[in-house]
Motif scaffolding. Structure first.
Motif, PDB file in Angstrom:
ATOM      1  N   GLU A  25      -2.093  22.157 -15.183  1.00 50.71           N
ATOM      2  CA  GLU A  25      -1.505  21.796 -13.888  1.00 50.71           C
ATOM      3  C   GLU A  25      -0.339  22.723 -13.530  1.00 50.71           C
ATOM      4  N   ALA A  26       0.491  23.070 -14.515  1.00 49.39           N
ATOM      5  CA  ALA A  26       1.618  23.982 -14.269  1.00 49.39           C
ATOM      6  C   ALA A  26       1.110  25.356 -13.838  1.00 49.39           C
ATOM      7  N   LEU A  27       0.091  25.851 -14.488  1.00 52.09           N
ATOM      8  CA  LEU A  27      -0.467  27.154 -14.108  1.00 52.09           C
ATOM      9  C   LEU A  27      -1.102  27.095 -12.719  1.00 52.09           C
ATOM     10  N   ALA A  28      -1.731  25.974 -12.393  1.00 54.56           N
ATOM     11  CA  ALA A  28      -2.317  25.829 -11.055  1.00 54.56           C
ATOM     12  C   ALA A  28      -1.225  25.874  -9.983  1.00 54.56           C
ATOM     13  N   ILE A  29      -0.096  25.226 -10.238  1.00 52.98           N
ATOM     14  CA  ILE A  29       1.029  25.259  -9.294  1.00 52.98           C
ATOM     15  C   ILE A  29       1.563  26.683  -9.170  1.00 52.98           C
ATOM     16  N   ALA A  30       1.734  27.362 -10.302  1.00 54.90           N
ATOM     17  CA  ALA A  30       2.255  28.730 -10.281  1.00 54.90           C
ATOM     18  C   ALA A  30       1.323  29.664  -9.510  1.00 54.90           C
ATOM     19  N   MET A  31       0.038  29.447  -9.602  1.00 57.91           N
ATOM     20  CA  MET A  31      -0.913  30.303  -8.899  1.00 57.91           C
ATOM     21  C   MET A  31      -0.925  30.033  -7.399  1.00 57.91           C
ATOM     22  N   ARG A  32      -0.502  28.856  -6.961  1.00 56.53           N
ATOM     23  CA  ARG A  32      -0.451  28.532  -5.530  1.00 56.53           C
ATOM     24  C   ARG A  32       0.808  29.072  -4.857  1.00 56.53           C
ATOM     25  N   LEU A  33       1.775  29.508  -5.628  1.00 57.50           N
ATOM     26  CA  LEU A  33       3.001  30.052  -5.041  1.00 57.50           C
ATOM     27  C   LEU A  33       2.683  31.339  -4.291  1.00 57.50           C
ATOM     28  N   PRO A  34       3.489  31.671  -3.269  1.00 57.01           N
ATOM     29  CA  PRO A  34       3.265  32.941  -2.572  1.00 57.01           C
ATOM     30  C   PRO A  34       3.241  34.104  -3.557  1.00 57.01           C
ATOM     31  N   GLY A  35       2.385  35.069  -3.314  1.00 54.51           N
ATOM     32  CA  GLY A  35       2.110  36.173  -4.234  1.00 54.51           C
ATOM     33  C   GLY A  35       3.310  36.852  -4.848  1.00 54.51           C
ATOM     34  N   GLN A  36       4.310  37.144  -4.043  1.00 56.86           N
ATOM     35  CA  GLN A  36       5.453  37.880  -4.574  1.00 56.86           C
ATOM     36  C   GLN A  36       6.383  37.022  -5.417  1.00 56.86           C
ATOM     37  N   LEU A  37       6.155  35.709  -5.483  1.00 60.38           N
ATOM     38  CA  LEU A  37       7.040  34.840  -6.259  1.00 60.38           C
ATOM     39  C   LEU A  37       6.510  34.511  -7.648  1.00 60.38           C
ATOM     40  N   GLY A  38       5.213  34.600  -7.865  1.00 58.74           N
ATOM     41  CA  GLY A  38       4.614  34.158  -9.121  1.00 58.74           C
ATOM     42  C   GLY A  38       5.274  34.733 -10.361  1.00 58.74           C
ATOM     43  N   ASP A  39       5.389  36.044 -10.428  1.00 56.29           N
ATOM     44  CA  ASP A  39       5.975  36.698 -11.603  1.00 56.29           C
ATOM     45  C   ASP A  39       7.449  36.325 -11.762  1.00 56.29           C
ATOM     46  N   SER A  40       8.186  36.308 -10.637  1.00 52.96           N
ATOM     47  CA  SER A  40       9.614  35.967 -10.704  1.00 52.96           C
ATOM     48  C   SER A  40       9.825  34.541 -11.179  1.00 52.96           C
ATOM     49  N   VAL A  41       8.974  33.612 -10.741  1.00 54.67           N
ATOM     50  CA  VAL A  41       9.108  32.219 -11.147  1.00 54.67           C
ATOM     51  C   VAL A  41       8.845  32.077 -12.644  1.00 54.67           C
ATOM     52  N   LEU A  42       7.852  32.785 -13.157  1.00 55.70           N
ATOM     53  CA  LEU A  42       7.566  32.691 -14.594  1.00 55.70           C
ATOM     54  C   LEU A  42       8.717  33.250 -15.431  1.00 55.70           C
ATOM     55  N   ARG A  43       9.310  34.365 -14.978  1.00 57.75           N
ATOM     56  CA  ARG A  43      10.470  34.902 -15.695  1.00 57.75           C
ATOM     57  C   ARG A  43      11.663  33.951 -15.582  1.00 57.75           C
ATOM     58  N   TYR A  44      11.794  33.294 -14.432  1.00 59.91           N
ATOM     59  CA  TYR A  44      12.862  32.310 -14.238  1.00 59.91           C
ATOM     60  C   TYR A  44      12.665  31.115 -15.171  1.00 59.91           C
ATOM     61  N   LEU A  45      11.440  30.646 -15.329  1.00 54.81           N
ATOM     62  CA  LEU A  45      11.175  29.513 -16.215  1.00 54.81           C
ATOM     63  C   LEU A  45      11.548  29.816 -17.663  1.00 54.81           C
ATOM     64  N   ALA A  46      11.475  31.072 -18.048  1.00 53.12           N
ATOM     65  CA  ALA A  46      11.849  31.451 -19.418  1.00 53.12           C
ATOM     66  C   ALA A  46      13.330  31.153 -19.686  1.00 53.12           C
ATOM     67  N   LEU A  47      14.130  31.076 -18.633  1.00 48.27           N
ATOM     68  CA  LEU A  47      15.551  30.770 -18.803  1.00 48.27           C
ATOM     69  C   LEU A  47      15.791  29.310 -19.195  1.00 48.27           C
ATOM     70  N   PHE A  48      14.760  28.486 -19.101  1.00 47.34           N
ATOM     71  CA  PHE A  48      14.871  27.077 -19.468  1.00 47.34           C
ATOM     72  C   PHE A  48      14.421  26.824 -20.908  1.00 47.34           C
ATOM     73  N   ARG A  49      13.885  27.844 -21.560  1.00 46.31           N
ATOM     74  CA  ARG A  49      13.353  27.679 -22.916  1.00 46.31           C
ATOM     75  C   ARG A  49      14.477  27.503 -23.921  1.00 46.31           C
ATOM     76  N   PRO A  50      14.405  26.448 -24.713  1.00 44.77           N
ATOM     77  CA  PRO A  50      15.414  26.263 -25.766  1.00 44.77           C
ATOM     78  C   PRO A  50      15.371  27.443 -26.745  1.00 44.77           C
ATOM     79  N   ALA A  51      16.498  27.697 -27.410  1.00 43.04           N
ATOM     80  CA  ALA A  51      16.625  28.880 -28.265  1.00 43.04           C
ATOM     81  C   ALA A  51      15.629  28.899 -29.432  1.00 43.04           C
ATOM     82  N   LYS A  52      15.340  27.771 -30.054  1.00 45.73           N
ATOM     83  CA  LYS A  52      14.544  27.788 -31.277  1.00 45.73           C
ATOM     84  C   LYS A  52      13.144  27.210 -31.130  1.00 45.73           C
TER      85      LYS A  52
END
Length: 195
Positions: A25-52
């Protein structure tokens, strides 16, 4: 309770299969985002990843759902008002947040910093538009001429560029005007009884 994957036969706890559904479902949402945002959103989500450990798919789904809703609406609600957030504003704000990764306290907890950047950008755009309106108002107040629309010889105008055009005056119209003026003058003459 354990489940078995119908595709490969892998046996795992039910929660593992729930996470797989969240991932789809998360990937389906990411694929529906406007084309120029997909990659930026995925890199942004990496900022929420816990350290370990990895970012849980349920958390990624929640974060993506919030972003997708606001991106689709074209505005965000913050500080008690709605701020315009076109796709270009999202792209610029995402780029800004990701490029400042080293200065941020990670993992991010929510979208507050991203939304604050969008608000500041919208505020700058609004300020420029307001300044243009003020400059135009001041120019009018000082009497500076506004650019006039070109007038055609058969339809002279009075007033500014937004004034309505008058129809051309014909000879028949002039005769009617002269007759009306003459009638008004003769009725305005005092009679012997009035004097």
């Amino acid at each position: 309770m354990k489940q078995c994957c119908p595709e490969c036969g892998h046996v795992a706890p039910l929660t593992a299969f729930a996470a797989e559904a969240d991932a789809r479902e998360a990937l389906a949402i990411a694929m529906r985002l406007p084309g120029q945002l997909g990659d930026s959103v995925l890199r942004y989500l990496a900022l929420f990843r816990p350290a370990k450990r990895a970012l849980a798919w349920s958390r990624a789904l929640k974060l993506l759902g919030q972003l997708a809703t606001d991106i689709d609406r074209g505005y965000i609600s913050r500080h008690g008002r709605d701020w315009a957030a076109p796709v270009d504003a999202w792209r610029d704000a995402l780029h800004t947040v990701v490029s400042q990764r080293e200065a941020l306290t990670l993992p991010l907890k929510d979208h507050s910093y991203l939304y604050e950047i969008i608000c500041r950008g919208a505020n700058r755009v609004e300020a420029k538009a307001e300044q243009a309106v003020e400059d135009k108002r001041r120019a009018r107040k000082r009497g500076a001429p506004e650019p006039a629309a070109p007038a055609s010889p058969e339809a002279p105008t009075t007033g500014g560029p937004n004034a309505r055009r008058r129809p051309p005056v014909t000879d028949a119209m002039r005769d009617q005007i002269d007759a009306a003026i003459a009638a008004t003058k003769s009725s305005a003459q005092p009679t012997d009884n009035e004097v």
